[in-house]
Design a protein around this motif. Structure first.
Motif, PDB file in Angstrom:
ATOM      1  N   ALA A   1       0.819  -1.218   0.000  1.00  0.00           N
ATOM      2  CA  ALA A   1       0.000   0.000   0.000  1.00  0.00           C
ATOM      3  C   ALA A   1       0.847   1.260   0.000  1.00  0.00           C
ATOM      4  O   ALA A   1       0.498   2.254  -0.642  1.00  0.00           O
ATOM      5  N   MET A   2       1.957   1.230   0.712  1.00  0.00           N
ATOM      6  CA  MET A   2       2.815   2.414   0.776  1.00  0.00           C
ATOM      7  C   MET A   2       3.369   2.747  -0.613  1.00  0.00           C
ATOM      8  O   MET A   2       3.308   3.892  -1.053  1.00  0.00           O
ATOM      9  N   HIS A   3       3.844   1.752  -1.311  1.00  0.00           N
ATOM     10  CA  HIS A   3       4.460   1.962  -2.626  1.00  0.00           C
ATOM     11  C   HIS A   3       3.428   2.360  -3.680  1.00  0.00           C
ATOM     12  O   HIS A   3       3.561   3.389  -4.335  1.00  0.00           O
ATOM     13  N   PHE A   4       2.398   1.544  -3.849  1.00  0.00           N
ATOM     14  CA  PHE A   4       1.428   1.801  -4.910  1.00  0.00           C
ATOM     15  C   PHE A   4       0.511   2.973  -4.589  1.00  0.00           C
ATOM     16  O   PHE A   4       0.024   3.650  -5.492  1.00  0.00           O
ATOM     17  N   GLY A   5       0.274   3.238  -3.304  1.00  0.00           N
ATOM     18  CA  GLY A   5      -0.558   4.372  -2.925  1.00  0.00           C
ATOM     19  C   GLY A   5       0.012   5.697  -3.384  1.00  0.00           C
ATOM     20  O   GLY A   5      -0.726   6.635  -3.690  1.00  0.00           O
ATOM     21  N   GLU A   6       1.329   5.764  -3.462  1.00  0.00           N
ATOM     22  CA  GLU A   6       1.982   6.994  -3.906  1.00  0.00           C
ATOM     23  C   GLU A   6       1.556   7.384  -5.324  1.00  0.00           C
ATOM     24  O   GLU A   6       1.481   8.565  -5.657  1.00  0.00           O
TER      25      GLU A   6
ATOM     26  N   PRO B   1     -10.671   4.450  -4.111  1.00  0.00           N
ATOM     27  CA  PRO B   1     -11.520   3.550  -3.319  1.00  0.00           C
ATOM     28  C   PRO B   1     -10.965   2.126  -3.202  1.00  0.00           C
ATOM     29  O   PRO B   1     -11.281   1.427  -2.241  1.00  0.00           O
ATOM     30  N   ALA B   2     -10.128   1.691  -4.147  1.00  0.00           N
ATOM     31  CA  ALA B   2      -9.494   0.371  -4.026  1.00  0.00           C
ATOM     32  C   ALA B   2      -8.509   0.383  -2.861  1.00  0.00           C
ATOM     33  O   ALA B   2      -8.390  -0.601  -2.122  1.00  0.00           O
ATOM     34  N   LEU B   3      -7.810   1.497  -2.679  1.00  0.00           N
ATOM     35  CA  LEU B   3      -6.916   1.628  -1.527  1.00  0.00           C
ATOM     36  C   LEU B   3      -7.741   1.670  -0.241  1.00  0.00           C
ATOM     37  O   LEU B   3      -7.384   1.031   0.748  1.00  0.00           O
TER      38      LEU B   3
ATOM     39  N   ALA C   1       1.480  -1.219   9.294  1.00  0.00           N
ATOM     40  CA  ALA C   1       1.712   0.106   9.880  1.00  0.00           C
ATOM     41  C   ALA C   1       2.155   1.113   8.827  1.00  0.00           C
ATOM     42  O   ALA C   1       1.688   2.257   8.818  1.00  0.00           O
ATOM     43  N   ASP C   2       3.058   0.697   7.937  1.00  0.00           N
ATOM     44  CA  ASP C   2       3.524   1.623   6.892  1.00  0.00           C
ATOM     45  C   ASP C   2       2.380   2.030   5.977  1.00  0.00           C
ATOM     46  O   ASP C   2       2.231   3.207   5.634  1.00  0.00           O
ATOM     47  N   GLY C   3       1.568   1.064   5.571  1.00  0.00           N
ATOM     48  CA  GLY C   3       0.433   1.371   4.702  1.00  0.00           C
ATOM     49  C   GLY C   3      -0.560   2.300   5.367  1.00  0.00           C
ATOM     50  O   GLY C   3      -1.062   3.242   4.755  1.00  0.00           O
ATOM     51  N   ALA C   4      -0.854   2.050   6.640  1.00  0.00           N
ATOM     52  CA  ALA C   4      -1.825   2.882   7.369  1.00  0.00           C
ATOM     53  C   ALA C   4      -1.304   4.304   7.570  1.00  0.00           C
ATOM     54  O   ALA C   4      -2.025   5.277   7.343  1.00  0.00           O
ATOM     55  N   SER C   5      -0.051   4.418   7.973  1.00  0.00           N
ATOM     56  CA  SER C   5       0.528   5.740   8.198  1.00  0.00           C
ATOM     57  C   SER C   5       0.591   6.552   6.907  1.00  0.00           C
ATOM     58  O   SER C   5       0.186   7.715   6.869  1.00  0.00           O
ATOM     59  N   THR C   6       1.082   5.917   5.854  1.00  0.00           N
ATOM     60  CA  THR C   6       1.176   6.656   4.586  1.00  0.00           C
ATOM     61  C   THR C   6      -0.209   6.962   4.032  1.00  0.00           C
ATOM     62  O   THR C   6      -0.392   7.990   3.383  1.00  0.00           O
ATOM     63  N   PHE C   7      -1.194   6.107   4.303  1.00  0.00           N
ATOM     64  CA  PHE C   7      -2.556   6.399   3.873  1.00  0.00           C
ATOM     65  C   PHE C   7      -3.036   7.704   4.489  1.00  0.00           C
ATOM     66  O   PHE C   7      -3.559   8.580   3.795  1.00  0.00           O
ATOM     67  N   LEU C   8      -2.857   7.850   5.801  1.00  0.00           N
ATOM     68  CA  LEU C   8      -3.291   9.080   6.467  1.00  0.00           C
ATOM     69  C   LEU C   8      -2.568  10.303   5.920  1.00  0.00           C
ATOM     70  O   LEU C   8      -3.198  11.339   5.650  1.00  0.00           O
TER      71      LEU C   8
ATOM     72  N   VAL D   1      -8.938   4.255  10.276  1.00  0.00           N
ATOM     73  CA  VAL D   1      -7.511   3.978  10.480  1.00  0.00           C
ATOM     74  C   VAL D   1      -7.031   4.665  11.760  1.00  0.00           C
ATOM     75  O   VAL D   1      -6.326   4.061  12.573  1.00  0.00           O
ATOM     76  N   ALA D   2      -7.416   5.900  11.947  1.00  0.00           N
ATOM     77  CA  ALA D   2      -6.983   6.649  13.128  1.00  0.00           C
ATOM     78  C   ALA D   2      -7.463   5.992  14.417  1.00  0.00           C
ATOM     79  O   ALA D   2      -6.751   6.011  15.423  1.00  0.00           O
ATOM     80  N   ARG D   3      -8.641   5.413  14.393  1.00  0.00           N
ATOM     81  CA  ARG D   3      -9.209   4.772  15.587  1.00  0.00           C
ATOM     82  C   ARG D   3      -8.615   3.388  15.854  1.00  0.00           C
ATOM     83  O   ARG D   3      -8.817   2.832  16.923  1.00  0.00           O
ATOM     84  N   ARG D   4      -7.914   2.832  14.859  1.00  0.00           N
ATOM     85  CA  ARG D   4      -7.440   1.459  14.991  1.00  0.00           C
ATOM     86  C   ARG D   4      -5.915   1.368  14.864  1.00  0.00           C
ATOM     87  O   ARG D   4      -5.387   0.445  14.253  1.00  0.00           O
ATOM     88  N   GLN D   5      -5.213   2.298  15.430  1.00  0.00           N
ATOM     89  CA  GLN D   5      -3.757   2.310  15.324  1.00  0.00           C
ATOM     90  C   GLN D   5      -3.141   0.984  15.791  1.00  0.00           C
ATOM     91  O   GLN D   5      -2.203   0.490  15.163  1.00  0.00           O
ATOM     92  N   ASN D   6      -3.675   0.405  16.847  1.00  0.00           N
ATOM     93  CA  ASN D   6      -3.155  -0.876  17.338  1.00  0.00           C
ATOM     94  C   ASN D   6      -3.372  -2.004  16.337  1.00  0.00           C
ATOM     95  O   ASN D   6      -2.533  -2.901  16.215  1.00  0.00           O
TER      96      ASN D   6
END
Length: 161
Positions: free
Chosen positions: A58-63, A78-80, A93-100, A129-134
């Motif tokens: 997600a981090m790579h392709f989301g860019e 919407p696929a992301l 974690a990387d995908g979630a952080s970069t998504f935000l 995502v923000a609510r589910r950091q864990n």
């Protein structure tokens, strides 16, 4: 239909939309390597294929979303969202952080290109995502507080202080 919370479904089903055509991508500046890469990577891909790509990295392709014109952006974002809010994203974690960070950047820099449904889906997913950091196993010492990023997203969307 993507369930962004138990009580708030958001219809971001781009899978029912037509895959962006060559004309939807418009003129690609050969000197814009990011736009050329996004086109080469995503052109002709279905919603399901894009979701699989995001699931693989997600981090790579989301860019690539940052370099897409409106039609492809609104088809593939919407696929992301579908991936990052799924059980498949557990521990990403990387995908979630970069998504935000990406949602904040899109709202700030490319907000005019986002269809209202896409913006709602992105913001709703950012909330989840923000609510589910864990869930994403995103250590605050490394990734910061996702809730703080979400406050910035709300501000950029004109929904917060």
């Amino acid at each position: 239909m993507i369930m962004l919370s138990p009580n708030r479904p958001v219809d971001a089903d781009a899978s029912a939309m037509q895959i962006p055509s060559r004309a939807d991508w418009g003129e690609i500046d050969e000197n814009d390597l990011d736009a050329k890469w996004a086109f080469d990577t995503f052109f002709g891909k279905s919603f399901a294929a894009a979701e699989e790509m995001f699931q693989s990295n997600a981090m790579h392709f989301g860019e690539d979303l940052e370099s897409m014109p409106a039609a492809p952006l609104n088809f593939y974002a919407p696929a992301l969202v579908q991936y990052i809010t799924s059980e498949h994203a557990k521990g990403d974690a990387d995908g979630a952080s970069t998504f935000l960070h990406r949602v904040a950047w899109l709202l700030k820099s490319r907000g005019a290109l986002l269809h209202p449904e896409t913006e709602v889906a992105l913001i709703g997913a950012a909330d989840q995502v923000a609510r589910r950091q864990n869930f994403y196993e995103a250590d605050e010492d490394i990734y910061g507080r996702f809730a703080d990023l979400y406050v910035e997203i709300q501000r950029l969307a004109g929904r917060g202080a």
